[in-house]
Scaffold this active site. Structure first.
Site, PDB file in Angstrom:
ATOM      1  N   HIS A 160      41.319-140.670  64.347  1.00 15.76           N
ATOM      2  CA  HIS A 160      42.776-140.524  64.468  1.00 15.76           C
ATOM      3  C   HIS A 160      43.281-139.377  63.592  1.00 15.76           C
ATOM      4  O   HIS A 160      43.997-138.473  64.062  1.00 15.76           O
ATOM      5  CB  HIS A 160      43.441-141.843  64.061  1.00 15.76           C
ATOM      6  N   GLU A 161      42.904-139.401  62.326  1.00 14.64           N
ATOM      7  CA  GLU A 161      43.383-138.363  61.404  1.00 14.64           C
ATOM      8  C   GLU A 161      42.743-137.004  61.673  1.00 14.64           C
ATOM      9  O   GLU A 161      43.384-135.966  61.539  1.00 14.64           O
ATOM     10  CB  GLU A 161      43.119-138.793  59.957  1.00 14.64           C
ATOM     11  N   HIS A 202      44.743-135.332  64.364  1.00 17.03           N
ATOM     12  CA  HIS A 202      45.961-134.714  63.822  1.00 17.03           C
ATOM     13  C   HIS A 202      45.644-133.343  63.220  1.00 17.03           C
ATOM     14  O   HIS A 202      46.302-132.344  63.505  1.00 17.03           O
ATOM     15  CB  HIS A 202      46.565-135.591  62.717  1.00 17.03           C
TER      16      HIS A 202
END
Length: 230
Positions: free
Chosen positions: A33-34, A37
């Site tokens: 997820h990170e 980003h």
């Protein structure tokens, strides 16, 4: 001493075991997820995450202890936010919204892929009778569920979650930057709402519905496995 041993033997260790088995799936979900980003921000012109070593698959770089505990205990949580400097974007608000969406979108894609894998390995794991392979199957399933739970949680339009950055991008510049200044207080509010089930129960309902819809990928994997190997 015997009484102590009896107490330890009679304890229900399943809760602790299940929580420990949640650690690896949770780390996989928050790391990707990170990383999503950071990678999208990098592609849009912001090197901040790259310069701070956050474009990595090393989960230690992304862990927020409280967020990880929340994911393990409540199936909803967060990671350490990837640093983003909007001033490096050509279109700050738009590119920030795209960067914010990258995390939840990646989790949806991960859920779909992992469910497909779950479907493929379901028969061999269950027919083997192996306790280890059964545990592996459970962890794969949990990875898919936690991934979609992370996506649903982060779409909530409350700072500092990703949904707020998408919503705020539709506002005027003045309102946007004013609201962004208060995002650090939002997580405390979310922590209380999830822990008290005010937000936790609706999140579970929505997550369950989305997961049930996406479970079609597991069925496709199962059908493919049945044709190819049985």
């Amino acid at each position: 001493m015997n009484s102590f041993g009896d107490v330890m033997r009679n304890l229900d260790w399943s809760v602790i075991t299940n929580m420990l088995m949640s650690v690896i799936p949770a780390l996989v979900c928050i790391t990707l997820h990170e990383l999503s980003h950071g990678y999208v921000a990098y592609r849009l012109g912001d090197n901040t995450a790259k310069n701070m070593g956050r474009l990595t698959l090393n989960p230690i770089k992304h862990i927020d202890i409280v967020g990880l505990i929340m994911m393990i205990a409540f199936k909803f949580g967060w990671a350490k936010p990837v640093p983003v400097d909007m001033r490096n974007f050509k279109h700050p608000k738009r590119d920030m919204a795209i960067t914010a969406l990258a995390g939840p979108v990646s989790n949806v894609l991960i859920c779909c892929v992992v469910l497909f894998i779950y479907g493929i390995i379901f028969l061999p794991c269950t027919l083997s009778g192996s306790e280890f392979l059964g545990d592996v199957l459970d962890m794969v399933y949990l990875t898919a569920y936690l991934s979609i739970a992370l996506a649903v949680f982060n779409i909530i339009p409350v700072p500092p979650l990703d949904g707020s950055k998408v919503l705020f991008s539709l506002m005027s510049d003045e309102a946007y930057y004013k609201l962004m200044r208060y995002e650090r207080y939002g997580m405390l509010l979310l922590l209380v709402l999830v822990a008290t089930n005010v937000l936790g129960r609706p999140l579970q309902t929505v997550t369950g519905a989305v997961f049930k819809f996406l479970f079609a990928f597991a069925e496709w994997g199962y059908d493919l496995s049945s044709i190819l190997f049985y």
